[in-house]
Motif scaffolding. Structure first.
Motif, PDB file in Angstrom:
ATOM      1  N   SER A  26       0.812  -1.223   0.000  1.00  0.00           N
ATOM      2  CA  SER A  26       0.000   0.000   0.000  1.00  0.00           C
ATOM      3  C   SER A  26       0.841   1.266   0.000  1.00  0.00           C
ATOM      4  N   GLY A  27       1.804   1.318  -0.889  1.00  0.00           N
ATOM      5  CA  GLY A  27       2.610   2.520  -1.044  1.00  0.00           C
ATOM      6  C   GLY A  27       3.885   2.549  -0.236  1.00  0.00           C
ATOM      7  N   ARG A  28       4.077   1.614   0.698  1.00  0.00           N
ATOM      8  CA  ARG A  28       5.319   1.538   1.468  1.00  0.00           C
ATOM      9  C   ARG A  28       6.158   0.378   0.954  1.00  0.00           C
ATOM     10  N   THR A  29       7.438   0.608   0.799  1.00  0.00           N
ATOM     11  CA  THR A  29       8.347  -0.448   0.388  1.00  0.00           C
ATOM     12  C   THR A  29       9.143  -0.894   1.600  1.00  0.00           C
ATOM     13  N   LEU A  30       9.054  -2.170   1.931  1.00  0.00           N
ATOM     14  CA  LEU A  30       9.688  -2.716   3.114  1.00  0.00           C
ATOM     15  C   LEU A  30      10.586  -3.891   2.755  1.00  0.00           C
ATOM     16  N   ARG A  31      11.725  -3.953   3.407  1.00  0.00           N
ATOM     17  CA  ARG A  31      12.588  -5.136   3.296  1.00  0.00           C
ATOM     18  C   ARG A  31      12.098  -6.155   4.311  1.00  0.00           C
ATOM     19  N   VAL A  32      11.707  -7.331   3.816  1.00  0.00           N
ATOM     20  CA  VAL A  32      11.058  -8.354   4.632  1.00  0.00           C
ATOM     21  C   VAL A  32      11.910  -9.611   4.662  1.00  0.00           C
ATOM     22  N   ALA A  33      12.048 -10.202   5.837  1.00  0.00           N
ATOM     23  CA  ALA A  33      12.755 -11.476   5.987  1.00  0.00           C
ATOM     24  C   ALA A  33      11.773 -12.526   6.474  1.00  0.00           C
ATOM     25  N   ARG A  34      11.852 -13.712   5.871  1.00  0.00           N
ATOM     26  CA  ARG A  34      10.945 -14.801   6.227  1.00  0.00           C
ATOM     27  C   ARG A  34      11.754 -16.079   6.434  1.00  0.00           C
ATOM     28  N   TRP A  35      11.535 -16.702   7.555  1.00  0.00           N
ATOM     29  CA  TRP A  35      12.204 -17.950   7.888  1.00  0.00           C
ATOM     30  C   TRP A  35      11.200 -19.098   7.868  1.00  0.00           C
ATOM     31  N   ASP A  42       3.561 -27.224  13.465  1.00  0.00           N
ATOM     32  CA  ASP A  42       2.396 -27.220  14.337  1.00  0.00           C
ATOM     33  C   ASP A  42       2.213 -25.868  15.015  1.00  0.00           C
ATOM     34  N   HIS A  43       3.148 -24.957  14.787  1.00  0.00           N
ATOM     35  CA  HIS A  43       3.125 -23.653  15.433  1.00  0.00           C
ATOM     36  C   HIS A  43       2.793 -22.555  14.429  1.00  0.00           C
ATOM     37  N   PRO A  44       1.997 -21.574  14.834  1.00  0.00           N
ATOM     38  CA  PRO A  44       1.793 -20.425  13.952  1.00  0.00           C
ATOM     39  C   PRO A  44       3.088 -19.639  13.828  1.00  0.00           C
ATOM     40  N   PRO A  45       3.263 -18.885  12.752  1.00  0.00           N
ATOM     41  CA  PRO A  45       4.466 -18.065  12.601  1.00  0.00           C
ATOM     42  C   PRO A  45       4.530 -16.970  13.663  1.00  0.00           C
ATOM     43  N   VAL A  46       5.715 -16.427  13.843  1.00  0.00           N
ATOM     44  CA  VAL A  46       5.921 -15.298  14.746  1.00  0.00           C
ATOM     45  C   VAL A  46       6.112 -14.035  13.904  1.00  0.00           C
ATOM     46  N   GLU A  57      18.943  -7.987  10.780  1.00  0.00           N
ATOM     47  CA  GLU A  57      20.073  -8.804  11.201  1.00  0.00           C
ATOM     48  C   GLU A  57      20.306  -8.761  12.708  1.00  0.00           C
ATOM     49  N   ALA A  58      19.891  -7.657  13.360  1.00  0.00           N
ATOM     50  CA  ALA A  58      20.144  -7.506  14.788  1.00  0.00           C
ATOM     51  C   ALA A  58      19.493  -8.607  15.614  1.00  0.00           C
ATOM     52  N   VAL A  59      18.329  -9.092  15.163  1.00  0.00           N
ATOM     53  CA  VAL A  59      17.621 -10.113  15.929  1.00  0.00           C
ATOM     54  C   VAL A  59      17.517 -11.429  15.161  1.00  0.00           C
ATOM     55  N   ALA A  60      18.199 -11.510  14.022  1.00  0.00           N
ATOM     56  CA  ALA A  60      18.160 -12.730  13.215  1.00  0.00           C
ATOM     57  C   ALA A  60      18.570 -13.982  13.985  1.00  0.00           C
ATOM     58  N   PRO A  61      19.553 -13.914  14.903  1.00  0.00           N
ATOM     59  CA  PRO A  61      19.922 -15.133  15.637  1.00  0.00           C
ATOM     60  C   PRO A  61      18.762 -15.791  16.374  1.00  0.00           C
ATOM     61  N   LEU A  62      17.814 -14.989  16.872  1.00  0.00           N
ATOM     62  CA  LEU A  62      16.650 -15.556  17.542  1.00  0.00           C
ATOM     63  C   LEU A  62      15.796 -16.350  16.564  1.00  0.00           C
ATOM     64  N   ALA A  63      15.523 -15.749  15.405  1.00  0.00           N
ATOM     65  CA  ALA A  63      14.721 -16.438  14.390  1.00  0.00           C
ATOM     66  C   ALA A  63      15.435 -17.682  13.877  1.00  0.00           C
ATOM     67  N   GLU A  64      16.754 -17.603  13.748  1.00  0.00           N
ATOM     68  CA  GLU A  64      17.527 -18.755  13.287  1.00  0.00           C
ATOM     69  C   GLU A  64      17.446 -19.900  14.290  1.00  0.00           C
ATOM     70  N   ALA A  65      17.449 -19.561  15.593  1.00  0.00           N
ATOM     71  CA  ALA A  65      17.508 -20.590  16.627  1.00  0.00           C
ATOM     72  C   ALA A  65      16.177 -21.304  16.835  1.00  0.00           C
ATOM     73  N   MET A  66      15.066 -20.602  16.606  1.00  0.00           N
ATOM     74  CA  MET A  66      13.760 -21.209  16.851  1.00  0.00           C
ATOM     75  C   MET A  66      13.293 -21.948  15.600  1.00  0.00           C
ATOM     76  N   THR A  67      13.919 -23.080  15.370  1.00  0.00           N
ATOM     77  CA  THR A  67      13.777 -23.810  14.104  1.00  0.00           C
ATOM     78  C   THR A  67      12.442 -24.535  13.945  1.00  0.00           C
ATOM     79  N   ARG A  69       9.463 -23.190  14.041  1.00  0.00           N
ATOM     80  CA  ARG A  69       8.360 -22.330  13.612  1.00  0.00           C
ATOM     81  C   ARG A  69       8.859 -21.296  12.602  1.00  0.00           C
ATOM     82  N   ALA A  70       7.927 -20.735  11.884  1.00  0.00           N
ATOM     83  CA  ALA A  70       8.267 -19.686  10.920  1.00  0.00           C
ATOM     84  C   ALA A  70       8.350 -18.337  11.624  1.00  0.00           C
ATOM     85  N   PHE A  71       9.144 -17.453  11.043  1.00  0.00           N
ATOM     86  CA  PHE A  71       9.283 -16.076  11.526  1.00  0.00           C
ATOM     87  C   PHE A  71       9.109 -15.134  10.353  1.00  0.00           C
TER      88      PHE A  71
END
Length: 291
Positions: A26-35, A42-46, A57-67, A69-71
């Protein structure tokens, strides 16, 4: 209008396994990361909202570690590699944008998590879009303008843009800024190395977005199970703010990391991840979330 642009490769040297793309929402351009969005779970994404000025990248290690579920997370306008915003935004408009982004990827329900500035966004999103929110996790955050302020020395240094562009300055004042820092020098250097400075406009617009905002009057009506995580040695967001959130949100639990500062998700990573997994486990009668 919602359209995807061509996926962009990660910066050289990064170890993220995320799919990263620029998305026009909707008119905003965002850089999006999806894991792990294409993996069954069995878990909904975060849906994760980051701290002020912080890139994916600052919080990517958390998303990488919680294997298990999706982030999904994105750089706010003017941070990381999201282009500068053309006009200011506020929690309402950015929550609406985030909801449209979830629609883009077919996500009807998510667990919502935010840290610091992003914790305020997470509260607003859950209040504005309750049907899209299953559970809520608030880390090192406050109810907005009615917060109890932290250490003045930490605020002064946090407002200084040198913390993003001068590694020596960041290293020297790390304990003052974040408190409770681990003795593991590698962890500190790793975090500093993942930071990318926001643009001046992006940083100012993030500051302006929360001026006058507070969730306090609405918190008694928050119907979502909520986990509040706070560091006992947080110099930026004192523990009392977490206690206020806990008192005001009916279905909430407060967990305190002794010796933890503003970055307890980094310094107490294993404890944090175990706590998140225990809290975010689906109920027995819940339908498995679509990947």
């Amino acid at each position: 209008m919602l359209a995807a642009k061509k996926s962009r490769p990660l910066p050289k040297g990064e170890e993220m396994t995320a799919v990263v793309s620029l998305e026009e929402v909707s008119g905003r351009t965002l850089r999006v990361a999806r894991w792990r969005m294409d993996e069954p779970s069995d878990h909904p994404p975060v849906l994760f909202f980051n701290g002020i000025g912080a890139n994916i990248e600052a919080v990517a290690p958390l998303a990488e570690a919680m294997t298990d579920r999706a982030f999904i997370m994105f750089d706010m306008p003017g941070t990381g590699e999201s282009p500068d915003p053309t006009i200011p935004y506020n929690p309402f408009t950015m929550s609406w944008t985030a909801a449209k982004l979830l629609d883009r990827f077919g996500l009807d329900e998510v667990d919502v998590m935010g840290v610091s500035w992003g914790g305020a966004m997470a509260q607003h999103f859950a209040l504005q879009h309750p049907k899209k929110t299953r559970k809520l996790v608030l880390c090192a955050t406050t109810a907005g303008m009615l917060m109890v302020p932290g250490n003045p020395a930490a605020f002064t240094k946090m407002a200084n843009p040198r913390r993003y562009i001068d590694a020596n300055y960041m290293n020297e004042h790390f304990a003052t800024l974040y408190g409770g820092m681990t003795k593991d020098v590698a962890d500190k250097k790793s975090h500093i190395g993942r930071l990318k400075p926001p643009s001046p406009r992006g940083y100012i617009y993030q500051l302006l977005a929360m001026i006058g905002w507070t969730s306090l009057p609405a918190l008694p009506f928050m119907s979502k199970d909520t986990l509040i995580m706070m560091g006992a040695d947080d110099q930026i967001v004192p523990l009392i703010n977490g206690k206020i959130l806990n008192r005001m949100i009916p279905n909430s639990v407060l967990e305190v990391f002794e010796g933890g500062g503003h970055l307890f998700l980094l310094t107490h990573a294993e404890e944090s991840i175990a706590m998140l997994r225990e809290f975010l486990v689906p109920l027995v009668n819940e339908e498995p979330a679509a990947a």
